[in-house]
Design a protein around this motif. Structure first.
Motif, PDB file in Angstrom:
ATOM      1  N   TYR A  95      30.764  37.920  30.945  1.00 58.63           N
ATOM      2  CA  TYR A  95      29.829  38.148  32.049  1.00 58.63           C
ATOM      3  C   TYR A  95      28.437  38.363  31.465  1.00 58.63           C
ATOM      4  CZ  TYR A  95      29.644  43.154  30.971  1.00 58.63           C
ATOM      5  OH  TYR A  95      29.440  44.352  30.350  1.00 58.63           O
ATOM      6  N   PRO A 135      40.323  46.276  44.721  1.00 63.91           N
ATOM      7  CA  PRO A 135      38.907  45.939  44.467  1.00 63.91           C
ATOM      8  C   PRO A 135      38.433  46.014  43.015  1.00 63.91           C
ATOM      9  CG  PRO A 135      39.069  47.059  46.551  1.00 63.91           C
ATOM     10  CD  PRO A 135      40.453  47.106  45.930  1.00 63.91           C
ATOM     11  N   PRO A 136      38.834  47.004  42.218  1.00 63.34           N
ATOM     12  CA  PRO A 136      38.353  46.955  40.823  1.00 63.34           C
ATOM     13  C   PRO A 136      38.837  45.710  40.069  1.00 63.34           C
ATOM     14  CG  PRO A 136      39.194  49.139  41.345  1.00 63.34           C
ATOM     15  CD  PRO A 136      39.597  48.241  42.491  1.00 63.34           C
ATOM     16  N   GLU A 138      39.648  42.817  41.569  1.00 59.29           N
ATOM     17  CA  GLU A 138      39.018  41.658  42.204  1.00 59.29           C
ATOM     18  C   GLU A 138      37.571  41.503  41.740  1.00 59.29           C
ATOM     19  OE1 GLU A 138      39.115  42.008  46.426  1.00 59.29           O
ATOM     20  OE2 GLU A 138      38.662  39.901  46.739  1.00 59.29           O
ATOM     21  N   GLN A 139      36.882  42.626  41.656  1.00 62.64           N
ATOM     22  CA  GLN A 139      35.481  42.556  41.249  1.00 62.64           C
ATOM     23  C   GLN A 139      35.352  42.228  39.765  1.00 62.64           C
ATOM     24  OE1 GLN A 139      32.822  42.054  42.664  1.00 62.64           O
ATOM     25  NE2 GLN A 139      31.348  42.443  41.028  1.00 62.64           N
ATOM     26  N   THR A 140      36.301  42.694  38.958  1.00 57.48           N
ATOM     27  CA  THR A 140      36.303  42.318  37.539  1.00 57.48           C
ATOM     28  C   THR A 140      36.413  40.802  37.427  1.00 57.48           C
ATOM     29  OG1 THR A 140      37.299  44.417  36.909  1.00 57.48           O
ATOM     30  CG2 THR A 140      37.521  42.605  35.334  1.00 57.48           C
ATOM     31  N   ALA A 142      35.633  38.604  39.743  1.00 54.35           N
ATOM     32  CA  ALA A 142      34.425  37.981  40.294  1.00 54.35           C
ATOM     33  C   ALA A 142      33.266  38.027  39.296  1.00 54.35           C
ATOM     34  CB  ALA A 142      34.036  38.662  41.602  1.00 54.35           C
ATOM     35  N   LEU A 143      33.110  39.175  38.635  1.00 54.59           N
ATOM     36  CA  LEU A 143      32.009  39.301  37.672  1.00 54.59           C
ATOM     37  C   LEU A 143      32.149  38.276  36.550  1.00 54.59           C
ATOM     38  CD1 LEU A 143      29.490  41.153  37.267  1.00 54.59           C
ATOM     39  CD2 LEU A 143      30.859  42.448  35.641  1.00 54.59           C
ATOM     40  N   CYS A 191      35.157  31.627  44.392  1.00 52.70           N
ATOM     41  CA  CYS A 191      34.722  32.880  43.773  1.00 52.70           C
ATOM     42  C   CYS A 191      33.247  33.133  44.106  1.00 52.70           C
ATOM     43  CB  CYS A 191      34.916  32.758  42.271  1.00 52.70           C
ATOM     44  SG  CYS A 191      34.394  34.203  41.408  1.00 52.70           S
ATOM     45  N   CYS A 194      28.429  36.297  40.908  1.00 57.16           N
ATOM     46  CA  CYS A 194      27.971  37.675  40.641  1.00 57.16           C
ATOM     47  C   CYS A 194      27.146  37.677  39.367  1.00 57.16           C
ATOM     48  CB  CYS A 194      29.160  38.614  40.434  1.00 57.16           C
ATOM     49  SG  CYS A 194      30.143  38.875  41.868  1.00 57.16           S
TER      50      CYS A 194
END
Ligand code: FMN
Length: 206
Positions: A95, A135-136, A138-140, A142-143, A191, A194
């Motif tokens: 990222y 969410p943690p 999913e966001q990992t 996404a990032l 996706c 981000c």
């Protein structure tokens, strides 16, 4: 060249029922199948918690689907899996500026819980539906530019019978063998981008 990379993390495999069955089933099912995968047993590879980051990043390179396979511990991942994220998903690699190594890949979470399905509800002792804990993850994903596939959960692991566990492992193996031909994949939203703002942290010294 592996299409699928399974990162498996169970701190006490000797006393596991679900993951031992999954490990055995997945290792057996891969042989000669149409989709190739590699199962990396993180606790066996790194009993001292000294993760070979270069080897992990190299293993990720050829995978289109990355699977995180672990029991839910304290509503999240076991510690070595977390350390793997801390060290392998590096800024500028996974990222941030230049961090595109995982972009376009899929992430699939395959987990088991001690709590039953009913316990994961507003009226159960876990107070939230299981989705509230994603969410943690999913966001990992996404990032890192990864698509987060709907997780596979075996609830009530302590009380599940051997037949139920074996059937669950077969379902997971079957899904991997069919990847990416899953009915729901085409309906998933792409996706979300981000991008980490360039000025969020100082760039490394030249
Ligand atoms: C340290 C620890 C923490 C745990 N935390 C949770 C939890 O937060 N929620 C839950 O439903 N089960 C929890 N469990 C139960 C495990 O998820 C369960 O034992 C596991 O999924 C069974 O898989 P196995 O047969 O492969 O060990 C926990 C177990 C341990 C050892």
């Amino acid at each position: 060249m592996h299409d699928v990379l399974i990162l498996a993390a169970h701190p006490d495999l000797a006393h596991s029922r679900v993951h031992r069955t999954l490990f055995d089933t997945l290792r057996r099912a891969e042989a000669g199948g149409p989709v190739r995968w590699s199962l990396r047993d993180l606790y066996a590879l790194y009993p001292d918690y000294l993760i070979d980051v270069a080897a992990e990043q190299a293993a990720l390179a050829s995978a289109q689907l990355v699977v995180w396979l672990h029991p839910i511990h304290w509503y999240g991942m076991p510690p070595l899996m977390k350390l793997w994220c801390d060290e392998v998903l590096a800024f500028g690699w996974a990222y941030g500026p230049g961090g595109q190594a995982l972009a376009g890949k899929d992430l699939w979470l395959v987990v088991s819980t001690g709590g039953t399905d009913a316990s994961y509800s507003p009226t159960g002792h876990n107070r939230h539906f299981i989705d509230a804990f994603w969410p943690p993850y999913e966001q990992t994903a996404a990032l890192c530019g990864m698509r987060f596939l709907p997780p596979a959960v075996l609830h009530g692991a302590h009380r599940a019978g051997d037949g139920e566990i074996a059937a669950h492992a077969e379902v997971i193996a079957d899904r991997l063998l069919r990847y990416p031909d899953w009915p729901e994949i085409d309906d998933l939203p792409p996706c979300v981008p981000c991008d980490t703002p360039a000025g969020e942290r100082p760039l490394p010294e030249p």
